[in-house]
Design a protein around this motif. Structure first.
Motif, PDB file in Angstrom:
ATOM      1  N   TYR A 263      12.545  31.617  24.820  1.00 22.21           N
ATOM      2  CA  TYR A 263      11.331  32.010  25.540  1.00 22.21           C
ATOM      3  C   TYR A 263      11.082  33.509  25.431  1.00 22.21           C
ATOM      4  CZ  TYR A 263       7.666  32.169  29.053  1.00 22.21           C
ATOM      5  OH  TYR A 263       6.455  32.354  29.683  1.00 22.21           O
TER       6      TYR A 263
ATOM      7  N   MET B 126       0.125  27.152  19.096  1.00 25.84           N
ATOM      8  CA  MET B 126       0.533  26.668  20.411  1.00 25.84           C
ATOM      9  C   MET B 126       1.274  27.779  21.155  1.00 25.84           C
ATOM     10  SD  MET B 126       2.821  23.266  21.328  1.00 25.84           S
ATOM     11  CE  MET B 126       2.070  22.285  20.024  1.00 25.84           C
ATOM     12  N   LYS B 127       0.874  28.067  22.387  1.00 29.30           N
ATOM     13  CA  LYS B 127       1.514  29.091  23.194  1.00 29.30           C
ATOM     14  C   LYS B 127       2.897  28.616  23.651  1.00 29.30           C
ATOM     15  CE  LYS B 127      -2.218  31.686  23.111  1.00 29.30           C
ATOM     16  NZ  LYS B 127      -2.285  32.929  22.317  1.00 29.30           N
ATOM     17  N   ARG B 128       3.722  29.600  24.075  1.00 29.76           N
ATOM     18  CA  ARG B 128       5.122  29.283  24.377  1.00 29.76           C
ATOM     19  C   ARG B 128       5.289  28.207  25.442  1.00 29.76           C
ATOM     20  NH1 ARG B 128       7.634  35.163  25.264  1.00 29.76           N
ATOM     21  NH2 ARG B 128       5.733  35.231  26.514  1.00 29.76           N
ATOM     22  N   LYS B 129       4.588  28.337  26.571  1.00 28.76           N
ATOM     23  CA  LYS B 129       4.771  27.362  27.649  1.00 28.76           C
ATOM     24  C   LYS B 129       4.289  25.977  27.235  1.00 28.76           C
ATOM     25  CE  LYS B 129       4.777  30.479  31.608  1.00 28.76           C
ATOM     26  NZ  LYS B 129       3.987  31.037  32.727  1.00 28.76           N
ATOM     27  N   THR B 130       3.245  25.929  26.422  1.00 29.37           N
ATOM     28  CA  THR B 130       2.762  24.640  25.927  1.00 29.37           C
ATOM     29  C   THR B 130       3.769  24.035  24.960  1.00 29.37           C
ATOM     30  OG1 THR B 130       0.500  25.467  26.110  1.00 29.37           O
ATOM     31  CG2 THR B 130       0.832  23.466  24.808  1.00 29.37           C
ATOM     32  N   LYS B 131       4.362  24.875  24.116  1.00 30.94           N
ATOM     33  CA  LYS B 131       5.347  24.388  23.147  1.00 30.94           C
ATOM     34  C   LYS B 131       6.582  23.832  23.840  1.00 30.94           C
ATOM     35  CE  LYS B 131       5.814  26.719  19.255  1.00 30.94           C
ATOM     36  NZ  LYS B 131       6.290  27.701  18.243  1.00 30.94           N
TER      37      LYS B 131
ATOM     38  N   LYS C 226      11.482  22.067  29.611  1.00 31.15           N
ATOM     39  CA  LYS C 226      10.093  21.992  30.065  1.00 31.15           C
ATOM     40  C   LYS C 226       9.763  23.070  31.098  1.00 31.15           C
ATOM     41  CE  LYS C 226       9.629  17.037  29.139  1.00 31.15           C
ATOM     42  NZ  LYS C 226       8.719  17.144  27.993  1.00 31.15           N
ATOM     43  N   THR C 227      10.759  23.481  31.882  1.00 31.58           N
ATOM     44  CA  THR C 227      10.520  24.511  32.905  1.00 31.58           C
ATOM     45  C   THR C 227      11.146  25.857  32.533  1.00 31.58           C
ATOM     46  OG1 THR C 227      12.515  23.851  34.139  1.00 31.58           O
ATOM     47  CG2 THR C 227      10.433  22.790  34.742  1.00 31.58           C
TER      48      THR C 227
ATOM     49  N   ILE D 124       6.590  22.121  26.471  1.00 32.79           N
ATOM     50  CA  ILE D 124       6.240  20.786  26.945  1.00 32.79           C
ATOM     51  C   ILE D 124       5.941  19.832  25.794  1.00 32.79           C
ATOM     52  CG2 ILE D 124       4.680  19.451  28.441  1.00 32.79           C
ATOM     53  CD1 ILE D 124       6.307  21.557  29.954  1.00 32.79           C
ATOM     54  N   HIS D 125       5.246  20.329  24.775  1.00 35.35           N
ATOM     55  CA  HIS D 125       4.734  19.449  23.724  1.00 35.35           C
ATOM     56  C   HIS D 125       5.363  19.685  22.347  1.00 35.35           C
ATOM     57  CE1 HIS D 125       1.730  17.777  26.386  1.00 35.35           C
ATOM     58  NE2 HIS D 125       1.373  19.007  26.747  1.00 35.35           N
TER      59      HIS D 125
ATOM     60  N   ASP E  83       6.939  14.509  21.044  1.00 35.04           N
ATOM     61  CA  ASP E  83       6.261  14.476  22.346  1.00 35.04           C
ATOM     62  C   ASP E  83       6.174  13.042  22.850  1.00 35.04           C
ATOM     63  OD1 ASP E  83       4.905  15.224  24.580  1.00 35.04           O
ATOM     64  OD2 ASP E  83       3.038  15.746  23.568  1.00 35.04           O
TER      65      ASP E  83
END
Length: 377
Positions: A177, A1-6, A243-244, A8-9, A13
């Motif tokens: 991040y 799972m990529k960082r930005k996806t992680k 999340k952001t 969020i999810h 979750d």
């Protein structure tokens, strides 16, 4: 799972009971038991709360660790970690750590018999000289606050492993991040989550992640025993903030690079501290161990009077004691965040009365540069 996806999810979750895409706020103190000692994983919210647990699972995922913990402040997190040690133990720390860390080590924990030595951890030989027979841990802040010094985490981890010491890393400035200390060999990573992780100047919190189950059990025992936990409302705010985090960290850094270019060329600025500068002493290390240089910059205008004048004239930079928010913040560490460090010690470290620290927000960078131009001129 990529960082930005992680972001969020990762962790837990949503809510499997209702299908809610956001983890609910469990505003509850106690939980019904089916019979004596038989419950559904929760018995009292100091010991565990579903919203806090969701945050703790998420930060453990993001820091690539085994177990996460959420505390009522960054200082509560640091204090809990230091309670892993006993009276008579010794810890070696980075010399220009956050003033609150210096204060708790030298004014509170020393009274409980936990000894500390502060050295320039960018120099391995200084760390080695400071290690004593009773040393139990190395504590590094990288990049440091406020001089943005960068310590080689892998090199210090190797030294800690050779000496059978714990390595603790304050990762507040870089966040998970940009940097993952556990994957570089650290044992414990901690954050003042008040800063970038929260990101909106609306929550005070601390987070800790450990790299093995035994440390996790020890720290949970301390957290439950001393009670410095984070409440469910604030836990939910951090989940939302995370999340952001990726979008914000990229925006912070993009603005910061342009501001640094401006500061380096300004005649009123004597020196600029930023790991992204090729002239920074540890630029290559920073580039190697982190994926970004962050949104913190310190610069020296030469005197206390000039610094005060700049702070009076800025419009978009808010004079405040914090960092990592969407709005740009400005401070004089010697008079604010690091006032608890004796003046002689501050000057020795390079934290002069003319040193200004800025936390670059995500406003339009042209407005921020215009603001600094007017203030410096």
């Amino acid at each position: 799972m990529k960082r930005k996806t992680k972001l969020i999810h990762g962790g837990i979750d949503g809510d499997s009971h209702t299908g809610a895409v956001s983890v609910p706020i469990y505003q509850v103190s106690t939980y019904k038991q089916e019979e004596i000692g038989v419950h559904r994983g929760y018995e009292y919210s100091r010991t565990g709360n579903p919203t806090r647990f969701a945050l703790e699972e998420l930060i453990a995922d993001l820091e690539e660790g085994k177990r996460g913990f959420a505390f009522g402040s960054g200082m509560a997190a640091i204090t809990a970690v230091m309670m892993l040690f006993n009276s008579g133990d010794h810890v070696v720390l980075t010399d220009d750590v956050y003033g609150g860390t210096y204060r708790v080590m030298t004014k509170v924990l020393n009274r409980l018999g936990i000894d500390s030595t502060f050295v320039d951890t960018t120099d391995l030989s200084e760390i080695e000289r400071a290690i004593k027979p009773n040393t139990k841990a190395l504590y590094i802040e990288t990049p440091t606050n406020p001089l943005l010094k960068v310590t080689d985490i892998k090199a210090v981890a190797k030294l800690a492993n050779e000496r059978d010491l714990l390595l603790i890393v304050d990762n507040t400035f870089n966040t998970p991040y940009w940097q993952n200390p556990l994957s570089l060999g650290a044992d414990i990573v901690l954050h003042s989550a008040t800063k970038y992780i929260g990101g909106h100047s609306d929550v005070v919190a601390g987070l800790v992640v450990v790299n093995n189950a035994d440390l996790g059990e020890d720290l949970h025992f301390i957290q439950n025993s001393t009670g410095g936990i984070l409440g469910p409302q604030d836990s939910w705010l951090l989940i939302r903030g995370l999340k952001t985090l990726g979008l914000r960290m990229e925006a912070h850094e993009e603005n910061t690079k342009k501001i640094v270019e401006f500061l380096v060329q300004h005649p009123s600025v004597k020196k600029v501290y930023y790991p992204g500068l090729e002239s920074h002493p540890q630029h290559k290390i920073a580039k190697c161990q982190a994926d970004g240089f962050g949104g913190m910059v310190s610069f020296d205008v030469g005197s206390e009077e000039k610094a005060a004048e700049v702070l009076k004239k800025v419009r978009y930079f808010t004079l405040a004691e914090s960092l990592g928010a969407v709005e740009s913040l400005i401070s004089v560490p010697a008079k604010m965040t690091h006032a608890s460090i004796p003046k002689e010690r501050r000057e020795e470290l390079g934290i002069t009365d003319g040193l200004i620290r800025i936390s670059v927000g995500i406003e339009d960078v042209d407005d921020l540069i215009e603001d600094l131009t007017n203030a410096l001129n």
